[in-house]
Design a protein around this motif. Sequence first.
Motif, PDB file in Angstrom:
ATOM      1  N   VAL A 121      -3.424  10.352  -1.398  1.00 35.58           N
ATOM      2  CA  VAL A 121      -2.890  11.607  -1.948  1.00 35.58           C
ATOM      3  C   VAL A 121      -1.513  11.386  -2.571  1.00 35.58           C
ATOM      4  O   VAL A 121      -1.210  11.919  -3.644  1.00 35.58           O
ATOM      5  CB  VAL A 121      -2.827  12.686  -0.851  1.00 35.58           C
ATOM      6  CG1 VAL A 121      -2.086  13.923  -1.350  1.00 35.58           C
ATOM      7  CG2 VAL A 121      -4.227  13.054  -0.393  1.00 35.58           C
ATOM      8  N   LYS A 122      -0.679  10.582  -1.924  1.00 38.27           N
ATOM      9  CA  LYS A 122       0.685  10.344  -2.401  1.00 38.27           C
ATOM     10  C   LYS A 122       0.789   9.106  -3.287  1.00 38.27           C
ATOM     11  O   LYS A 122       1.888   8.767  -3.734  1.00 38.27           O
ATOM     12  CB  LYS A 122       1.639  10.195  -1.207  1.00 38.27           C
ATOM     13  CG  LYS A 122       1.729  11.448  -0.333  1.00 38.27           C
ATOM     14  CD  LYS A 122       2.301  12.620  -1.113  1.00 38.27           C
ATOM     15  CE  LYS A 122       2.465  13.847  -0.234  1.00 38.27           C
ATOM     16  NZ  LYS A 122       3.051  14.992  -0.955  1.00 38.27           N
ATOM     17  N   GLU A 123      -0.346   8.447  -3.519  1.00 40.02           N
ATOM     18  CA  GLU A 123      -0.391   7.255  -4.385  1.00 40.02           C
ATOM     19  C   GLU A 123       0.604   6.183  -3.930  1.00 40.02           C
ATOM     20  O   GLU A 123       1.398   5.668  -4.713  1.00 40.02           O
ATOM     21  CB  GLU A 123      -0.135   7.647  -5.846  1.00 40.02           C
ATOM     22  CG  GLU A 123      -1.186   8.605  -6.394  1.00 40.02           C
ATOM     23  CD  GLU A 123      -0.983   8.920  -7.868  1.00 40.02           C
ATOM     24  OE1 GLU A 123       0.055   8.522  -8.434  1.00 40.02           O
ATOM     25  OE2 GLU A 123      -1.871   9.560  -8.453  1.00 40.02           O
ATOM     26  N   LYS A 124       0.503   5.829  -2.669  1.00 42.97           N
ATOM     27  CA  LYS A 124       1.390   4.830  -2.089  1.00 42.97           C
ATOM     28  C   LYS A 124       0.910   3.418  -2.422  1.00 42.97           C
ATOM     29  O   LYS A 124      -0.285   3.163  -2.563  1.00 42.97           O
ATOM     30  CB  LYS A 124       1.469   5.008  -0.575  1.00 42.97           C
ATOM     31  CG  LYS A 124       2.091   6.333  -0.135  1.00 42.97           C
ATOM     32  CD  LYS A 124       3.544   6.410  -0.568  1.00 42.97           C
ATOM     33  CE  LYS A 124       4.210   7.681  -0.064  1.00 42.97           C
ATOM     34  NZ  LYS A 124       5.634   7.768  -0.456  1.00 42.97           N
ATOM     35  N   TYR A 125       1.860   2.496  -2.509  1.00 48.20           N
ATOM     36  CA  TYR A 125       1.557   1.114  -2.875  1.00 48.20           C
ATOM     37  C   TYR A 125       0.701   0.401  -1.836  1.00 48.20           C
ATOM     38  O   TYR A 125      -0.009  -0.557  -2.146  1.00 48.20           O
ATOM     39  CB  TYR A 125       2.863   0.335  -3.092  1.00 48.20           C
ATOM     40  CG  TYR A 125       3.670   0.140  -1.823  1.00 48.20           C
ATOM     41  CD1 TYR A 125       3.485  -0.986  -1.013  1.00 48.20           C
ATOM     42  CD2 TYR A 125       4.603   1.089  -1.422  1.00 48.20           C
ATOM     43  CE1 TYR A 125       4.214  -1.160   0.149  1.00 48.20           C
ATOM     44  CE2 TYR A 125       5.336   0.921  -0.259  1.00 48.20           C
ATOM     45  CZ  TYR A 125       5.138  -0.202   0.520  1.00 48.20           C
ATOM     46  OH  TYR A 125       5.859  -0.370   1.678  1.00 48.20           O
ATOM     47  N   TYR A 126       0.734   0.871  -0.587  1.00 49.11           N
ATOM     48  CA  TYR A 126       0.018   0.185   0.491  1.00 49.11           C
ATOM     49  C   TYR A 126      -1.398   0.711   0.689  1.00 49.11           C
ATOM     50  O   TYR A 126      -2.055   0.370   1.655  1.00 49.11           O
ATOM     51  CB  TYR A 126       0.806   0.299   1.802  1.00 49.11           C
ATOM     52  CG  TYR A 126       1.238   1.696   2.172  1.00 49.11           C
ATOM     53  CD1 TYR A 126       0.341   2.610   2.714  1.00 49.11           C
ATOM     54  CD2 TYR A 126       2.557   2.100   1.978  1.00 49.11           C
ATOM     55  CE1 TYR A 126       0.734   3.890   3.059  1.00 49.11           C
ATOM     56  CE2 TYR A 126       2.970   3.388   2.317  1.00 49.11           C
ATOM     57  CZ  TYR A 126       2.051   4.279   2.856  1.00 49.11           C
ATOM     58  OH  TYR A 126       2.450   5.557   3.192  1.00 49.11           O
ATOM     59  N   ARG A 127      -1.885   1.524  -0.246  1.00 47.46           N
ATOM     60  CA  ARG A 127      -3.201   2.146  -0.091  1.00 47.46           C
ATOM     61  C   ARG A 127      -4.296   1.120   0.209  1.00 47.46           C
ATOM     62  O   ARG A 127      -5.060   1.266   1.165  1.00 47.46           O
ATOM     63  CB  ARG A 127      -3.539   2.950  -1.354  1.00 47.46           C
ATOM     64  CG  ARG A 127      -4.932   3.636  -1.290  1.00 47.46           C
ATOM     65  CD  ARG A 127      -5.940   2.906  -2.170  1.00 47.46           C
ATOM     66  NE  ARG A 127      -7.280   3.455  -2.096  1.00 47.46           N
ATOM     67  CZ  ARG A 127      -7.776   4.368  -2.938  1.00 47.46           C
ATOM     68  NH1 ARG A 127      -7.030   4.844  -3.923  1.00 47.46           N
ATOM     69  NH2 ARG A 127      -9.020   4.781  -2.801  1.00 47.46           N
ATOM     70  N   HIS A 128      -4.398   0.072  -0.603  1.00 47.86           N
ATOM     71  CA  HIS A 128      -5.522  -0.855  -0.435  1.00 47.86           C
ATOM     72  C   HIS A 128      -5.350  -1.786   0.762  1.00 47.86           C
ATOM     73  O   HIS A 128      -6.340  -2.254   1.331  1.00 47.86           O
ATOM     74  CB  HIS A 128      -5.766  -1.633  -1.724  1.00 47.86           C
ATOM     75  CG  HIS A 128      -6.386  -0.784  -2.789  1.00 47.86           C
ATOM     76  ND1 HIS A 128      -7.690  -0.353  -2.714  1.00 47.86           N
ATOM     77  CD2 HIS A 128      -5.869  -0.234  -3.918  1.00 47.86           C
ATOM     78  CE1 HIS A 128      -7.959   0.411  -3.761  1.00 47.86           C
ATOM     79  NE2 HIS A 128      -6.880   0.497  -4.507  1.00 47.86           N
ATOM     80  N   PHE A 129      -4.121  -2.023   1.177  1.00 51.75           N
ATOM     81  CA  PHE A 129      -3.907  -2.785   2.409  1.00 51.75           C
ATOM     82  C   PHE A 129      -4.477  -2.012   3.590  1.00 51.75           C
ATOM     83  O   PHE A 129      -5.189  -2.572   4.434  1.00 51.75           O
ATOM     84  CB  PHE A 129      -2.420  -3.066   2.612  1.00 51.75           C
ATOM     85  CG  PHE A 129      -2.111  -3.678   3.952  1.00 51.75           C
ATOM     86  CD1 PHE A 129      -2.350  -5.030   4.180  1.00 51.75           C
ATOM     87  CD2 PHE A 129      -1.605  -2.903   4.992  1.00 51.75           C
ATOM     88  CE1 PHE A 129      -2.083  -5.601   5.426  1.00 51.75           C
ATOM     89  CE2 PHE A 129      -1.341  -3.474   6.234  1.00 51.75           C
ATOM     90  CZ  PHE A 129      -1.578  -4.815   6.443  1.00 51.75           C
TER      91      PHE A 129
END
Length: 206
Positions: A121-129
């Motif tokens: 939702v917040k488009e964080k850089y750690y999403r795929h981790f």
Amino acid sequence: MVAGSELGAAAGGSLLLCAALLGAGCALGLRLGRGRGAVDCGVLAWLCYDALVHFALEGPYVYLSLVGNIAEADGLIASLWKEYGKADARWLNFDPTIVSLEILTVVLDGSLALILIYAIVKEKYYRHFIQITLCVCELYGGWMTFSPDWLMGSPNLNTNSWLYLWVYLVFFNSVWVLIPGLLLWQSWVELKKMYHKGTSLGKKFR
């Protein structure tokens, strides 16, 4: 063999509860994903359902198993697990492997699902981790749930009924293999795109 009334009150109630959680998860996920692409909306719907199952169904299972056992417990959640226990007897009484896995699933997988919802939702850089970590945990949990019993010849599994075999054991468990597998593939594709994009930018500014 189970009689023709196997889709009776207990089975119907359990399936209805699962359907209600699925509906709630999809509604919440679509609301959180409003304005986003179809893929992210679908992922959010799954994650909301995933978190609801971990906290609303598996959390009470852990509690009931630690204070007693499902076979002797009362209530809606206990009746659902008693119904599932007709397919896999380990869920009726205290099985240390199952309970240990469920503790890990509730605490770790449930928390990771919430973190991943936030990251998307917040488009964080750690999403795929987080997504990769959650999927590996889900797949590990599925493997360790069934592998020990398979190695002993599956003495606790009841496969004499199409309901127990194909709905309870195959369908409900394969969902937690198929969807995490697809999400792992999505993360692989997205990380590959990020790598090529970064490589292209690096070459451009040399």
